[in-house]
Design a protein around this motif. Structure first.
Motif, short mmCIF file in Angstrom:
data_model
loop_
_atom_site.label_atom_id
_atom_site.label_comp_id
_atom_site.label_asym_id
_atom_site.label_seq_id
_atom_site.Cartn_x
_atom_site.Cartn_y
_atom_site.Cartn_z
N PHE A 71 -36.13 13.15 46.36
CA PHE A 71 -35.34 12.29 47.13
C PHE A 71 -33.61 12.91 47.47
N VAL A 72 -33.81 14.16 46.23
CA VAL A 72 -32.22 15.19 46.90
C VAL A 72 -33.05 15.38 47.96
N LYS A 73 -32.25 15.57 49.29
CA LYS A 73 -32.52 15.82 50.63
C LYS A 73 -30.94 17.49 51.27
N GLU A 74 -30.75 17.25 50.36
CA GLU A 74 -30.13 18.54 51.53
C GLU A 74 -28.75 19.36 49.85
N LEU A 75 -28.78 20.39 50.07
CA LEU A 75 -28.04 21.32 48.43
C LEU A 75 -27.34 21.59 49.64
N LYS A 76 -26.28 21.61 49.34
CA LYS A 76 -24.68 22.26 50.19
C LYS A 76 -24.41 23.53 49.95
N GLU A 77 -23.43 24.68 50.60
CA GLU A 77 -22.77 25.74 50.84
C GLU A 77 -22.34 25.85 49.25
N ARG A 78 -23.45 26.92 48.14
CA ARG A 78 -22.60 27.56 46.78
C ARG A 78 -23.19 26.42 45.54
N SER A 79 -23.80 25.11 45.80
CA SER A 79 -24.35 23.44 45.66
C SER A 79 -24.08 24.30 44.09
N PHE A 80 -25.25 25.35 43.64
CA PHE A 80 -25.73 26.03 42.22
C PHE A 80 -25.02 27.19 42.12
N TYR A 81 -24.18 27.88 42.77
CA TYR A 81 -23.79 29.02 42.86
C TYR A 81 -23.31 29.50 41.28
N VAL A 82 -23.35 30.97 40.95
CA VAL A 82 -22.88 31.15 39.69
C VAL A 82 -21.60 32.29 39.84
#
Length: 181
Positions: A71-82
């Motif tokens: 059900f997770v459809k979209e990861l926008k910019e830098r969602s999990f950026y480190v």
């Protein structure tokens, strides 16, 4: 040391117009504190609504193993950026029985997650329609990925078809991608 526990926040965006498939509907946007060391989206959401990660929604957390339900459809910019940590050690994209799952991974979504290079294989499911530039970019090390959708677009829906964005800038091995001619 923080005086409070790290938390996950969510809100419903009613009649959201920018869904990946273009059909307006209610969706959940979710984001979390930098101090998070784990998150279980299955415990937080029941799948009634599609879930979208906002820009920089979980950047610089201490999450190591990430499972993204269908059900997770979209990861926008830098969602999990480190910026400061070693980042994720593994990421898993789940799909449901009909093959539904992640549809768009925007630029920089997993950039700088150095430990992802230790994962044997990141499987990007057939449900993924857009894989934007530097989505899995690293400055040292590379990731191994299998892209199951031969029609995935390297860029967004607005990118010129002649201009391909490299989702693995900085190094990566793509296994079993069939170029559509």
């Amino acid at each position: 040391i923080s005086e409070y526990d790290a938390e996950v926040y969510a809100y419903i965006e009613e009649n959201y117009q920018n869904t990946v498939d273009g059909t307006p509907r209610d969706v959940i946007f979710v984001f979390g504190d930098c101090g998070l060391s784990s998150v279980d989206f299955h415990q937080l959401f029941d799948g009634t609504y599609d879930v979208y990660m906002n820009i920089a929604s979980f950047n610089d957390t201490d999450i190591k193993d990430l499972v993204l339900p269908s059900f997770v459809k979209e990861l926008k910019e830098r969602s999990f950026y480190v910026y400061l940590s070693e980042g994720l050690s593994s990421v898993t994209f789940e799909t449901d029985a009909q093959g539904n799952g992640i549809e768009r991974i925007e630029g920089g979504a997993f950039t700088n997650n150095k430990n992802l290079s230790k994962q044997d294989l990141i499987v990007i499911p057939h449900s993924c329609k857009y894989l934007e530039g530097y989505a899995f970019g690293t400055y040292d090390g590379s990731v191994n990925a299998r892209i199951d959708n031969p029609d995935v677009r390297f860029g967004d829906e607005y990118t010129n078809a002649d201009k391909v964005e490299n989702p693995f800038a900085g190094g990566g091995t793509v296994i079993a991608y069939r170029y559509k001619s």
